[in-house]
Write an enzyme that holds these catalytic residues in place. Structure first.
Site, PDB file in Angstrom:
ATOM      1  N   CYS A  68       0.837  -1.205   0.000  1.00  0.00           N
ATOM      2  CA  CYS A  68       0.000   0.000   0.000  1.00  0.00           C
ATOM      3  C   CYS A  68       0.870   1.253   0.000  1.00  0.00           C
ATOM      4  CB  CYS A  68      -0.919  -0.072   1.217  1.00  0.00           C
ATOM      5  SG  CYS A  68      -1.536   1.483   1.845  1.00  0.00           S
ATOM      6  N   CYS A  71       0.307   3.848   2.730  1.00  0.00           N
ATOM      7  CA  CYS A  71       0.808   3.338   4.020  1.00  0.00           C
ATOM      8  C   CYS A  71       2.294   3.613   4.158  1.00  0.00           C
ATOM      9  CB  CYS A  71       0.590   1.830   4.129  1.00  0.00           C
ATOM     10  SG  CYS A  71      -1.137   1.333   4.113  1.00  0.00           S
TER      11      CYS A  71
END
Ligand SMILES: [Zn+2]
Length: 143
Positions: A68, A71
């Site tokens: 991600c 993230c």
């Protein structure tokens, strides 16, 4: 003097410390490392319940995954913000790719998701990365 139960970020032992406005030094009674270390703990299925149940200070959990992009961008913000809260908040990361059962259990539908726990109970969550200012105000509600 009232006391607080805090989790050692190194060995996860529960330490009882006197409640103070600020700390210059506090070491784990078990592993002797500093309890002031704010490096986020990597939690897993074996320790997450122990951490949530035994911390008297708020626990801020970052549910993330290595694939991600947001993230990864958020990770240094999370680490740097953690440095402002030694023994005020405990910062924890859960890798939902490695630990899908934890993602399911906490009903994580998108990542990153931040969840604040106090006394073992979820108090607030936010989906999506936050900038440092927003992250600070998100946390300060519980300090
Ligand atoms: Zn320790």
């Amino acid at each position: 003097m009232s006391s607080l139960n805090v989790i050692c970020p190194h060995c996860l032992k529960v330490n009882k410390i006197p409640q103070k406005d600020g700390y210059t030094k506090a070491n784990c009674e078990s592993c002797k490392n500093s309890l002031l270390d704010t490096t986020p703990i990597e939690a897993d299925e074996n320790n997450i319940d122990h951490i949530l149940a035994n911390s008297d200070i708020p626990v801020i959990v970052d549910f993330w995954a290595p694939w991600c992009g947001p993230c990864k961008m958020f990770a240094p913000i999370f680490n740097q913000t953690a440095q402002k809260y030694p023994l005020k908040a405990l910062f924890v990361k859960v890798n939902t790719e490695a630990l899908p059962n934890l993602g399911a259990r906490f009903q994580i539908r998108s990542i990153p998701t931040l969840v604040v726990f106090k006394s073992g109970l979820e108090k607030k969550r936010n989906s999506g990365a936050l900038d440092p200012l927003r992250l600070t105000s998100f946390i300060n509600e519980f300090i």
